[in-house]
Design a protein around this motif. Structure first.
Motif, PDB file in Angstrom:
ATOM      1  N   SER A 248       0.782  -1.123  -0.295  1.00  0.00           N
ATOM      2  CA  SER A 248       0.059  -0.006  -0.229  1.00  0.00           C
ATOM      3  C   SER A 248       1.076   1.324  -0.007  1.00  0.00           C
ATOM      4  N   PRO A 249       0.545   2.341  -0.853  1.00  0.00           N
ATOM      5  CA  PRO A 249       1.305   3.657  -0.546  1.00  0.00           C
ATOM      6  C   PRO A 249       1.336   4.359   0.425  1.00  0.00           C
ATOM      7  N   ALA A 250       0.246   3.754   1.322  1.00  0.00           N
ATOM      8  CA  ALA A 250       0.138   4.508   2.621  1.00  0.00           C
ATOM      9  C   ALA A 250       0.916   3.841   3.673  1.00  0.00           C
ATOM     10  N   ARG A 251       1.748   2.688   3.126  1.00  0.00           N
ATOM     11  CA  ARG A 251       2.578   1.759   4.139  1.00  0.00           C
ATOM     12  C   ARG A 251       1.773   1.870   5.524  1.00  0.00           C
ATOM     13  N   THR A 252       0.723   1.486   5.628  1.00  0.00           N
ATOM     14  CA  THR A 252      -0.040   1.386   6.953  1.00  0.00           C
ATOM     15  C   THR A 252       0.528   0.258   8.033  1.00  0.00           C
ATOM     16  N   ARG A 253       0.643   1.035   9.069  1.00  0.00           N
ATOM     17  CA  ARG A 253       1.007   0.329  10.387  1.00  0.00           C
ATOM     18  C   ARG A 253       0.041  -0.283  11.076  1.00  0.00           C
ATOM     19  N   THR A 254       0.213  -1.580  11.385  1.00  0.00           N
ATOM     20  CA  THR A 254      -0.814  -2.425  12.254  1.00  0.00           C
ATOM     21  C   THR A 254       0.080  -2.984  13.428  1.00  0.00           C
ATOM     22  N   ALA A 255      -0.600  -3.005  14.622  1.00  0.00           N
ATOM     23  CA  ALA A 255      -0.012  -3.444  15.812  1.00  0.00           C
ATOM     24  C   ALA A 255       0.115  -4.882  15.598  1.00  0.00           C
ATOM     25  N   LYS A 256       0.999  -5.739  15.936  1.00  0.00           N
ATOM     26  CA  LYS A 256       1.120  -6.922  16.115  1.00  0.00           C
ATOM     27  C   LYS A 256       0.749  -7.615  17.734  1.00  0.00           C
ATOM     28  N   SER A 257       0.491  -8.641  17.952  1.00  0.00           N
ATOM     29  CA  SER A 257       0.525  -8.974  19.428  1.00  0.00           C
ATOM     30  C   SER A 257       1.561  -8.610  20.181  1.00  0.00           C
ATOM     31  N   SER A 258       2.922  -8.664  19.574  1.00  0.00           N
ATOM     32  CA  SER A 258       4.076  -8.353  20.503  1.00  0.00           C
ATOM     33  C   SER A 258       3.984  -6.791  20.719  1.00  0.00           C
ATOM     34  N   ALA A 259       3.351  -5.782  20.119  1.00  0.00           N
ATOM     35  CA  ALA A 259       3.385  -4.528  20.338  1.00  0.00           C
ATOM     36  C   ALA A 259       2.700  -4.510  21.818  1.00  0.00           C
ATOM     37  N   LYS A 260       1.678  -5.077  21.825  1.00  0.00           N
ATOM     38  CA  LYS A 260       0.705  -5.030  23.129  1.00  0.00           C
ATOM     39  C   LYS A 260       1.498  -5.637  24.343  1.00  0.00           C
ATOM     40  N   LYS A 261       2.015  -6.741  24.063  1.00  0.00           N
ATOM     41  CA  LYS A 261       2.882  -7.481  25.110  1.00  0.00           C
ATOM     42  C   LYS A 261       3.953  -6.395  25.695  1.00  0.00           C
ATOM     43  N   TYR A 262       4.789  -5.700  24.435  1.00  0.00           N
ATOM     44  CA  TYR A 262       5.784  -4.956  25.008  1.00  0.00           C
ATOM     45  C   TYR A 262       5.409  -3.783  25.607  1.00  0.00           C
ATOM     46  N   ASN A 263       4.207  -3.290  25.293  1.00  0.00           N
ATOM     47  CA  ASN A 263       3.565  -2.115  26.224  1.00  0.00           C
ATOM     48  C   ASN A 263       3.404  -2.599  27.465  1.00  0.00           C
ATOM     49  N   GLU A 264       2.787  -3.687  27.639  1.00  0.00           N
ATOM     50  CA  GLU A 264       2.749  -4.214  28.935  1.00  0.00           C
ATOM     51  C   GLU A 264       3.978  -4.401  29.871  1.00  0.00           C
TER      52      GLU A 264
END
Ligand code: GBH
Length: 492
Positions: free
Chosen positions: A455-471
């Motif tokens: 996608s030209p927008a280079r859309t970023r979507t959180a993976k489960s690891s993003a949530k775990k890292y935030n924790e």
């Protein structure tokens, strides 16, 4: 091993800093916009056959145009710092002060402002492998004059950004840059000069680091009150048997990879003695009259030692090591070490053949660094896990293996801190989002966020690891006992 692999709970110190890391060529794109000068990675990736799928960083994550989006991700993760790199050629198109490119200066100022506004500390790497092509054209890091050009570039960064940036990393993984770029030819500039250029390039880099440290120390430290460090990487080297020869071989591996830079800068201004003896012996055996490893003058040694305010450590994997007398000819960086290194097939796989997941090796490497260099302040500046994903594949947003990778590795870091007294002050996950993974292009991903490169927008979507890292970040470690980890590898 049930005892070794048991997870502990507990917290890091209250001023421990959590972050994520990226690098300019891997995320920025905009390769020919706003007067950015070409780099060796533009040249290398534009050459057909160098990179998987002939990919390149022309657009990458398009971060050059996405400051706000990227900072929004950092806020969502609630990290305290962001480790990114400045592209030398964006602010000095030919690498020298011949021309200062205001557009480049402004881009990083805007990024830094946005971070400061969000209360995220900017941690800056000055060189993450994207050398201005014009400097390669005069010989690259084999040419001594680069110490001066690098100093001038660093000084410009201190002047422009030093009021906000308090932690500077001169070089990212110079051992990899030297080897992959000049010995194996799999990274830019793509040279395969067995056993020679690799040591010369490193020699200049070591001197350039020290020059920049002294410049900061003499002219900027008093007013800016920051620190200058360097990021080194090594696999942990696990002796394959209890035999003394294999233990010594594992030590050689660590000295050739890590001590190569850390010993001159942190111990005595000179290379580890085992490097000097090995390379001299091999060189003489080749009929050379002196060692392929250059030597430092006494004056240089004085300038080198004690020039690391903090040590950045990157860790990705562990190798088994055994002594193995090499008579390959001509000898190169590998042969100089007289050892064999390999992975235990039983260790969990990642999405890259070079990486097996070995959390306990992380703790052992940190302990080795502690003892070898007198318990220096350490920032873990990268660790992360590879995933295979092609453009046409559905994103794997439930990246359980990455969740487990970070839990197990950060837990080993906690053991190193709490049980072993390693002076570790921060951690950066590699990496914020999927990006240009060097010779693997976009086929190998390390991101906490998925990036849609179709996608030209280079859309970023959180993976489960993003949530775990935030924790983990918001909990400052593991405040409650962690349930037993059953490692589910990405591949069987
Ligand atoms: C880091 O290097 C880099 O700092 C970072 O930019 C990169 O994205 C990240 O790791 C993930 O790779 O295929 O046999 O040539 C880590 C050390 C050394 C790992 C070279 C990959 C390639 C081995 N890297 N290695 S091979």
């Amino acid at each position: 091993n049930p005892v070794r692999d048991r997870l502990i709970h507990g917290l890091f110190s209250s001023n421990f800093t959590w972050g994520v890391a990226t690098s300019a060529y891997q995320i920025e794109g905009a390769w020919n916009e706003d007067q950015r000068g070409e780099t060796i990675w533009d040249t290398f990736s534009h050459e057909p056959g160098r990179i998987v799928d002939n990919a390149n960083g022309d657009i990458a994550c398009n971060s050059y145009h996405k400051i706000d989006e990227d900072v929004a991700l950092l806020k969502e993760l609630q990290v305290k710092h962001y480790r990114f790199s400045i592209a030398w050629s964006r602010i000095l198109p030919d690498g020298t002060l011949n021309k200062i490119n205001q557009a480049g200066i402004v881009y990083y100022r805007r990024l830094i402002n946005a971070l400061v506004e969000a209360e995220i500390e900017p941690v800056v790497t000055l060189f993450h492998w994207d050398l201005p092509q014009a400097l390669q054209d005069i010989g690259g890091w084999s040419n001594e004059i680069l110490t001066v050009y690098f100093k001038n570039y660093a000084e410009l960064c201190f002047l422009e950004y030093g009021d906000w940036v308090k932690r500077w990393i001169t070089f990212n993984e110079p051992s990899i840059f030297a080897k992959a770029g000049h010995e194996h030819g799999v990274h830019a500039p793509g040279l395969k000069h067995q056993g020679t250029t690799v040591y010369r390039v490193a020699h200049t880099i070591i001197k350039a680091h020290a020059k920049v440290w002294h410049t900061y120390d003499n002219k900027y430290r008093a007013s800016q009150k920051g620190q200058v460090g360097i990021t080194l990487v090594s696999s942990w080297a696990q002796p394959s048997t209890k035999w003394q020869v294999d233990i010594m071989a594992a030590e050689r591996y660590l000295q050739f990879e890590f001590g190569w830079f850390a010993h001159p800068l942190m111990v005595n201004g000179d290379y580890p003695s085992v490097m000097k003896t090995q390379i001299l012996e091999k060189s003489i055996g080749q009929g050379l009259s002196s060692s392929r490893l250059p030597s430092f003058t006494e004056e240089e040694k004085v300038l080198l030692r004690g020039t690391v305010d903090f040590l950045g450590v990157n860790y990705y994997t562990t190798k088994l090591i055994s002594a193995w007398r090499s008579d390959a000819w001509p000898p190169g960086y590998e042969e100089d070490q007289d050892l064999k290194a390999w992975h235990d097939e039983s260790w969990p796989k990642s999405g890259a053949s070079w990486q097996k997941c070995v959390p306990w090796g992380f703790r052992l490497l940190l302990n080795w660094v502690k003892h070898e260099y007198g318990n220096p302040p350490i920032y873990v500046t990268e660790t992360g896990v590879a995933e295979k994903l092609n453009d046409q594949d559905e994103p794997k947003l439930k990246d359980v293996w990455r969740v487990q990778y970070f839990v197990s590795h950060i837990n080993e870091l906690l053991k190193a801190y709490k049980l072993d007294g390693v002076n570790v002050q921060g951690f950066s996950a590699w990496t914020l989002m999927d990006n240009f993974e060097w010779q693997d292009g976009y086929s190998t991903r390390f991101g906490l966020y998925h990036v849609d490169f179709k996608s030209p927008a280079r859309t970023r979507t959180a993976k489960s690891s993003a949530k775990k890292y935030n924790e983990i970040v918001t909990g400052n470690g593991f405040p409650v006992p962690v349930s037993k980890l059953r490692y589910i590898p990405q591949f069987k």
